[in-house]
Design a protein around this motif. Structure first.
Motif, PDB file in Angstrom:
ATOM      1  N   VAL A 160      29.480  63.633 -11.129  1.00  0.00           N
ATOM      2  CA  VAL A 160      30.603  62.743 -10.835  1.00  0.00           C
ATOM      3  C   VAL A 160      31.380  62.520 -12.123  1.00  0.00           C
ATOM      4  O   VAL A 160      30.819  62.096 -13.135  1.00  0.00           O
ATOM      5  CB  VAL A 160      30.135  61.396 -10.257  1.00  0.00           C
ATOM      6  N   LEU A 161      32.675  62.794 -12.084  1.00  0.00           N
ATOM      7  CA  LEU A 161      33.570  62.601 -13.230  1.00  0.00           C
ATOM      8  C   LEU A 161      34.684  61.653 -12.822  1.00  0.00           C
ATOM      9  O   LEU A 161      35.270  61.807 -11.739  1.00  0.00           O
ATOM     10  CB  LEU A 161      34.184  63.934 -13.670  1.00  0.00           C
ATOM     11  N   GLU A 162      34.974  60.702 -13.692  1.00  0.00           N
ATOM     12  CA  GLU A 162      36.075  59.779 -13.453  1.00  0.00           C
ATOM     13  C   GLU A 162      36.931  59.691 -14.704  1.00  0.00           C
ATOM     14  O   GLU A 162      36.416  59.452 -15.798  1.00  0.00           O
ATOM     15  CB  GLU A 162      35.558  58.384 -13.080  1.00  0.00           C
ATOM     16  N   VAL A 163      38.236  59.901 -14.540  1.00  0.00           N
ATOM     17  CA  VAL A 163      39.204  59.770 -15.634  1.00  0.00           C
ATOM     18  C   VAL A 163      40.161  58.660 -15.241  1.00  0.00           C
ATOM     19  O   VAL A 163      40.880  58.772 -14.243  1.00  0.00           O
ATOM     20  CB  VAL A 163      39.958  61.085 -15.885  1.00  0.00           C
ATOM     21  N   THR A 164      40.177  57.572 -16.020  1.00  0.00           N
ATOM     22  CA  THR A 164      40.969  56.384 -15.712  1.00  0.00           C
ATOM     23  C   THR A 164      41.888  56.084 -16.873  1.00  0.00           C
ATOM     24  O   THR A 164      41.507  56.249 -18.041  1.00  0.00           O
ATOM     25  CB  THR A 164      40.054  55.181 -15.440  1.00  0.00           C
ATOM     26  N   ASP A 165      43.101  55.645 -16.550  1.00  0.00           N
ATOM     27  CA  ASP A 165      44.024  55.209 -17.608  1.00  0.00           C
ATOM     28  C   ASP A 165      44.728  53.933 -17.167  1.00  0.00           C
ATOM     29  O   ASP A 165      44.749  53.603 -15.976  1.00  0.00           O
ATOM     30  CB  ASP A 165      45.049  56.311 -17.919  1.00  0.00           C
ATOM     31  N   ASP A 166      45.288  53.196 -18.129  1.00  0.00           N
ATOM     32  CA  ASP A 166      45.971  51.932 -17.846  1.00  0.00           C
ATOM     33  C   ASP A 166      47.480  52.107 -17.836  1.00  0.00           C
ATOM     34  O   ASP A 166      48.227  51.198 -18.216  1.00  0.00           O
ATOM     35  CB  ASP A 166      45.568  50.872 -18.881  1.00  0.00           C
ATOM     36  N   GLY A 167      47.953  53.276 -17.403  1.00  0.00           N
ATOM     37  CA  GLY A 167      49.379  53.563 -17.399  1.00  0.00           C
ATOM     38  C   GLY A 167      50.107  52.976 -16.218  1.00  0.00           C
ATOM     39  O   GLY A 167      49.611  52.109 -15.497  1.00  0.00           O
TER      40      GLY A 167
ATOM     41  N   ARG B 170      34.887  67.919  -4.537  1.00  0.00           N
ATOM     42  CA  ARG B 170      35.981  67.132  -3.986  1.00  0.00           C
ATOM     43  C   ARG B 170      36.696  66.423  -5.120  1.00  0.00           C
ATOM     44  O   ARG B 170      36.059  65.875  -6.040  1.00  0.00           O
ATOM     45  CB  ARG B 170      35.451  66.114  -2.978  1.00  0.00           C
ATOM     46  N   LEU B 171      38.028  66.441  -5.087  1.00  0.00           N
ATOM     47  CA  LEU B 171      38.853  65.750  -6.083  1.00  0.00           C
ATOM     48  C   LEU B 171      39.704  64.722  -5.363  1.00  0.00           C
ATOM     49  O   LEU B 171      40.409  65.044  -4.401  1.00  0.00           O
ATOM     50  CB  LEU B 171      39.730  66.758  -6.840  1.00  0.00           C
ATOM     51  N   THR B 172      39.637  63.475  -5.821  1.00  0.00           N
ATOM     52  CA  THR B 172      40.436  62.402  -5.238  1.00  0.00           C
ATOM     53  C   THR B 172      41.234  61.726  -6.336  1.00  0.00           C
ATOM     54  O   THR B 172      40.766  61.577  -7.473  1.00  0.00           O
ATOM     55  CB  THR B 172      39.549  61.363  -4.528  1.00  0.00           C
TER      56      THR B 172
ATOM     57  N   GLY C 112      49.730  51.101 -11.710  1.00  0.00           N
ATOM     58  CA  GLY C 112      48.429  51.477 -12.250  1.00  0.00           C
ATOM     59  C   GLY C 112      47.302  50.582 -11.767  1.00  0.00           C
ATOM     60  O   GLY C 112      47.517  49.639 -10.998  1.00  0.00           O
ATOM     61  N   PRO C 113      46.090  50.832 -12.186  1.00  0.00           N
ATOM     62  CA  PRO C 113      45.688  51.969 -13.019  1.00  0.00           C
ATOM     63  C   PRO C 113      45.548  53.246 -12.179  1.00  0.00           C
ATOM     64  O   PRO C 113      45.531  53.199 -10.948  1.00  0.00           O
ATOM     65  CB  PRO C 113      44.338  51.530 -13.562  1.00  0.00           C
ATOM     66  N   THR C 114      45.438  54.388 -12.851  1.00  0.00           N
ATOM     67  CA  THR C 114      45.261  55.679 -12.207  1.00  0.00           C
ATOM     68  C   THR C 114      43.829  56.155 -12.431  1.00  0.00           C
ATOM     69  O   THR C 114      43.330  56.106 -13.557  1.00  0.00           O
ATOM     70  CB  THR C 114      46.246  56.706 -12.776  1.00  0.00           C
ATOM     71  N   GLN C 115      43.202  56.598 -11.351  1.00  0.00           N
ATOM     72  CA  GLN C 115      41.836  57.118 -11.456  1.00  0.00           C
ATOM     73  C   GLN C 115      41.753  58.467 -10.761  1.00  0.00           C
ATOM     74  O   GLN C 115      42.136  58.613  -9.609  1.00  0.00           O
ATOM     75  CB  GLN C 115      40.818  56.166 -10.827  1.00  0.00           C
TER      76      GLN C 115
END
Length: 474
Positions: free
Chosen positions: A374-381, A406-408, A415-418
């Motif tokens: 499981v990979l999660e990339v989060t930003d505060d943009g 699966r990519l979601t 934001g935020p974007t995950q």
């Protein structure tokens, strides 16, 4: 154009004079013989298995009846060539692993196995008696009628004979009339046998050799072929990276060193020194670009140290500060999985830097239960990202889907974007020749550090920002 099957031959004017009626007879006759033999075999297996089941020896024999359709279907696909020249491949998929257990599991899960078993029972109980009856009515009755003059001359002494022990023929006019009727019936029977053979072949093809193949088997084979293409693609990327790293990069390094030595030997302030300086700078710039190109093709840190070090290196190169967290140490995973996960992280961080306006990003990874990455990339943009507006995330989603992942994407306005990726995978066994973790240097990235492993040596982000690998517990 020659007919490919008996159906095409039936509509041709010269059908009765072609080999197709005889091929139809051979097909139905061998089908009747095969069906009778299969019936005897099934009854024998059930009888013996039922008797021996009392002492449990017969249970495996009875269980083997589930696979009785496999040899019968293989024989039926060969017999189809008598009346149908098109290919008749089987609908079975290759087992996922070698060994009897994998073969049994694969066959029991396939619908083709049960269709072939049903076809076997249909052949043994219904089809072969119908074929035998049709051959008797459409072939042997007309032939016996055609032979009436011969019977009258040999058996009846020229006075009286019986055809099929039912019809009494007296005299030669009646015998030749019966022969003419038999020729007519034989012609009609030839067409009837062709229609029956065509129908029987169509049923056989539907059950044991579908023209489009088994949809489930086709899906499995397509999935495996996509996985093989991904592995081949990753292998080619690694080969190109090695060739560039060991070939062109080393030549550029040697060229840069030679130019540097030449600058030391050239008289200072002269035109030769200026040209050597410019050449030295151009060679250095070309070397830097080549190192970035090599890193983009397949980073050496990913092959040497695994996903954790490669993700930390990608975070180190990002212009946006990135926190990297791996919950539990992630073992070495299959190469295709590690490559897909790394490029997902790299593309996501590139999108964060280009489009989000974020001040900080976070990458979190976990290998859950030894079966799911499981990979999660989060930003505060600013958010508002849409997968449908670009091809980058669509390409990543396709790459992940090849691995059954699966990519979601969740990115509300403001934001935020995950970005979340889930890829089922199991750890790869470590070769015994590799050094143990205690003997192998492990790259570490702490806040404020400016180095990261890679083919280009030390590197850092534009603002000296680095990734942080933490050993947080899940």
């Amino acid at each position: 154009m020659h007919p490919r099957n008996v159906w095409q031959a039936l509509v041709r004017p010269g059908y009765l004079l072609s080999p197709w009626p005889w091929r139809a007879v051979a097909y139905l006759l061998t089908g009747a013989v095969t069906g009778a033999a299969v019936l005897v075999g099934l009854v024998a297996v059930v009888a013996v298995g039922g008797v021996l089941a009392v002492v449990l020896v017969g249970l495996p024999l009875l269980a083997a009846l589930a696979f009785a359709g496999l040899p019968v279907a293989a024989l039926e696909r060969r017999r189809l060539r008598l009346v149908d020249a098109d290919d008749a491949p089987g609908a079975h998929a290759e087992p996922v692993a070698p060994g009897l257990r994998s073969w049994l599991t694969t066959r029991l899960r396939e619908r083709a196995t049960w269709r072939e078993l049903g076809h076997t029972f249909l052949t043994a109980c219904i089809l072969w008696p119908a074929e035998a009856l049709l051959l008797t009515v459409a072939l042997f009755v007309p032939l016996a009628t055609v032979a009436a003059p011969l019977l009258l001359a040999t058996v009846g002494g020229g006075r009286e004979t019986k055809v099929l022990k039912v019809w009494t023929v007296t005299g030669w006019p009646a015998a030749f009339g019966a022969a003419a009727l038999g020729v007519l019936l034989l012609a009609v029977g030839g067409y009837a046998l062709g229609v029956a053979a065509g129908a029987r072949a169509a049923l056989t093809r539907l059950l044991v050799a579908p023209r489009g193949g088994d949809p489930q088997a086709r899906v499995v084979e397509l999935t495996r072929s996509r996985a093989r293409l991904v592995d081949a693609f990753e292998g080619e990327r690694r080969r190109i990276e090695r060739d560039l790293h060991d070939g062109a990069q080393q030549r550029l390094v040697a060229l840069t060193m030679n130019l540097g030595l030449a600058r030391l030997d050239a008289p200072p302030g002269g035109p030769l020194a200026e040209q050597l300086a410019r050449a030295h700078e151009e060679a250095g710039a070309a070397l830097a670009e080549l190192r970035e190109l090599i890193h983009g093709i397949h980073p050496q840190v990913l092959a040497d140290f695994g996903l954790e070090a490669a993700v930390a290196d990608a975070a180190d190169r990002s212009p946006v500060p990135v926190d990297v967290e791996f919950a539990r140490p992630v073992p070495r995973l299959p190469q295709a999985v590690e490559a897909a996960a790394y490029f997902v992280v790299r593309e996501a961080l590139a999108n964060v830097a280009r489009h989000s306006g974020a001040r900080r990003a976070r990458v979190r990874a976990e290998h859950r239960g030894g079966r799911l990455l499981v990979l999660e990339v989060t930003d505060d943009g600013r958010g508002g990202a849409d997968r449908g507006r670009g091809t980058g995330l669509t390409g990543l989603a396709d790459r992940v889907s090849v691995l059954d992942g699966r990519l979601t994407l969740t990115s509300p306005p403001g934001g935020p974007t995950q970005l979340r990726v889930e890829i089922p995978c199991e750890p790869t066994p470590s070769p015994s020749s590799e050094p143990s973790p205690s003997d192998q240097p492990t790259p570490s990235h702490q806040p404020g550090s400016s180095s990261g492993p890679g083919p280009s040596g030390p590197s850092s982000g534009p603002n000296g920002r680095t990734g942080t690998v933490t050993g947080a517990s899940a």
